[in-house]
Design an enzyme around this catalytic site. Structure first.
Site, PDB file in Angstrom:
ATOM      1  N   LYS A  57       0.826  -1.210   0.000  1.00 39.40           N
ATOM      2  CA  LYS A  57       0.000   0.000   0.000  1.00 39.40           C
ATOM      3  C   LYS A  57       0.869   1.273   0.000  1.00 39.40           C
ATOM      4  O   LYS A  57       2.083   1.206   0.064  1.00 39.40           O
ATOM      5  CB  LYS A  57      -0.948  -0.011   1.198  1.00 39.40           C
ATOM      6  CG  LYS A  57      -1.986  -1.144   1.128  1.00 39.40           C
ATOM      7  CD  LYS A  57      -2.820  -1.085  -0.133  1.00 39.40           C
ATOM      8  CE  LYS A  57      -3.987  -2.058  -0.148  1.00 39.40           C
ATOM      9  NZ  LYS A  57      -3.603  -3.464  -0.209  1.00 39.40           N
ATOM     10  N   ILE A  58       0.215   2.432  -0.033  1.00 41.31           N
ATOM     11  CA  ILE A  58       0.946   3.692  -0.172  1.00 41.31           C
ATOM     12  C   ILE A  58       1.908   3.899   1.000  1.00 41.31           C
ATOM     13  O   ILE A  58       3.042   4.316   0.819  1.00 41.31           O
ATOM     14  CB  ILE A  58      -0.033   4.870  -0.325  1.00 41.31           C
ATOM     15  CG1 ILE A  58      -0.745   4.749  -1.680  1.00 41.31           C
ATOM     16  CG2 ILE A  58       0.701   6.212  -0.213  1.00 41.31           C
ATOM     17  CD1 ILE A  58      -1.826   5.758  -1.921  1.00 41.31           C
TER      18      ILE A  58
END
Length: 369
Positions: free
Chosen positions: A183-184
């Site tokens: 994820k980010i």
């Protein structure tokens, strides 16, 4: 030659420093100062009243449903295209997922399809900001308000995405984030629930700690869950959070490069954003006219792989997976089309702009353009 990454995490000496501080403090499990600090900073960033850290994005969705009283006999409307973790928690709660098709352009849940799926049993809608692209939240919240439904935002892929001036995950009744390794930002695993309802947030915080009361000894007045985030995970999260603006800026740069290279290419269609919406571009995604280029997505992926460029297919419609075949109803034409022609391209912040440009131009060469 470039090293090109699809969705790998971006770690630095800052993360090592935070992790060592957690180890040196001897707080490595679910106790420790980094957990509340991470929750507070996350809430401040999102501009919400409360955030509760949990073990995963899946756990976040499960607890949101559970806290809102979703259970046996209830129906929850979800898009047919998403990661299966969006849907499994509905079944954990004993409720029934009702799948609807997505919009052909944004790939997000179609508000008109939501209207047609509402019954007397409908209790909630889970919207998914697919690959970081915000849904049409104003329309969805209006529909939900007219029918007395809860809205849970699966914002697991969309940290930093904005819809009409608000961050995704802050518009519905509950917002759920993931910190999986791809994820980010990452905590290794981990997730977060965001809400403006302080009372519900406090109850969730109680539930994820095995519903342990503050009486002497071990007393539990409700069925609880072991969904707490660890201090080690929160330490990693705080370091990553300091770098969030850097990561989001890189994602926007990569999006611009892809858009510039693909501009005017008729056989490539980009995932579109709604007006006044900004995708976090967690994974930059496209649709390819496979009939015109006379190549299937797997064939295109093989050609990319030959050039050491990783890629990923779009999520398969969940209605075709064995556990969910019995819930299949109506048509999901857009979902199937996106699956058959869609492709996720390298988007990790470990990449450099030159690698992204090389990827985009390589794809054009593979397509014969």
């Amino acid at each position: 030659m470039f090293d090109i990454y699809l969705d790998s995490p971006n770690l630095s000496d800052l993360e090592k420093d935070y992790l060592l501080r957690a180890v040196d403090s001897n707080f490595v499990s679910t106790l420790g100062p980094f957990v509340p600090e991470f929750e507070e900073k996350f809430a401040k960033y999102l501009n919400v009243n409360s955030c509760v850290s949990v073990q995963s994005g899946t756990a976040a969705i499960h607890m949101a449903l559970y806290e809102l009283g979703i259970g046996a006999g209830d129906e929850v409307i979800v898009p047919a295209i998403t990661f299966v973790a969006t849907v499994n928690p509905i079944v954990y709660c004993g409720a029934t997922p009702v799948f609807v098709d997505v919009d052909a352009n944004t790939w997000n849940i179609d508000p008109e399809k939501i209207k047609g799926a509402i019954t007397s049993k409908t209790k909630a809608i889970i919207v998914v900001h697919l690959y970081g692209n915000p849904c049409d939240m104003n329309t969805i919240m209006k529909i939900a308000g007219e029918h007395g439904l809860y809205v849970i935002e699966d914002a697991t892929e969309s940290l930093g995405a904005i819809y009409k001036g608000k961050y995704t995950g802050t518009i519905g009744h509950m917002g759920c984030f993931s910190f999986n390794g791809n994820k980010i930002i990452t905590t290794g695993g981990g997730g977060m629930i965001a809400t403006n309802d302080k009372k519900r947030a406090e109850h969730i915080k109680y539930l994820v700690n095995q519903a342990r009361d503050n009486f002497p000894g071990y007393h539990h007045s409700e069925i609880g869950f072991n969904y707490r985030m660890t201090n080690l995970e929160a330490a990693l999260g705080l370091a990553q959070f300091e770098r969030l603006d850097e990561f989001l800026s890189k994602k926007q740069l990569f999006k611009k490069i892809y858009k510039d290279v693909f501009d005017g290419i008729e056989v490539i269609e980009l995932q579109k954003e709604y007006t006044d919406a900004i995708s976090s571009s967690w994974l930059f995604s496209i649709k390819i006219d496979t009939k015109k280029v006379k190549k299937t997505i797997p064939e295109i992926q093989d050609k990319l792989k030959d050039r050491e460029i990783p890629s990923r297919r779009i999520f398969k419609p969940i209605v075709d997976m064995p556990p969910y075949l019995k819930y299949k109803r109506g048509n999901y034409n857009n979902s199937y089309d996106i699956y058959e022609r869609g492709l996720n391209l390298p988007s990790s912040t470990l990449n450099e702009p030159e690698g992204i440009e090389y990827t985009a131009k390589s794809l054009l060469e593979i397509l014969g353009i």
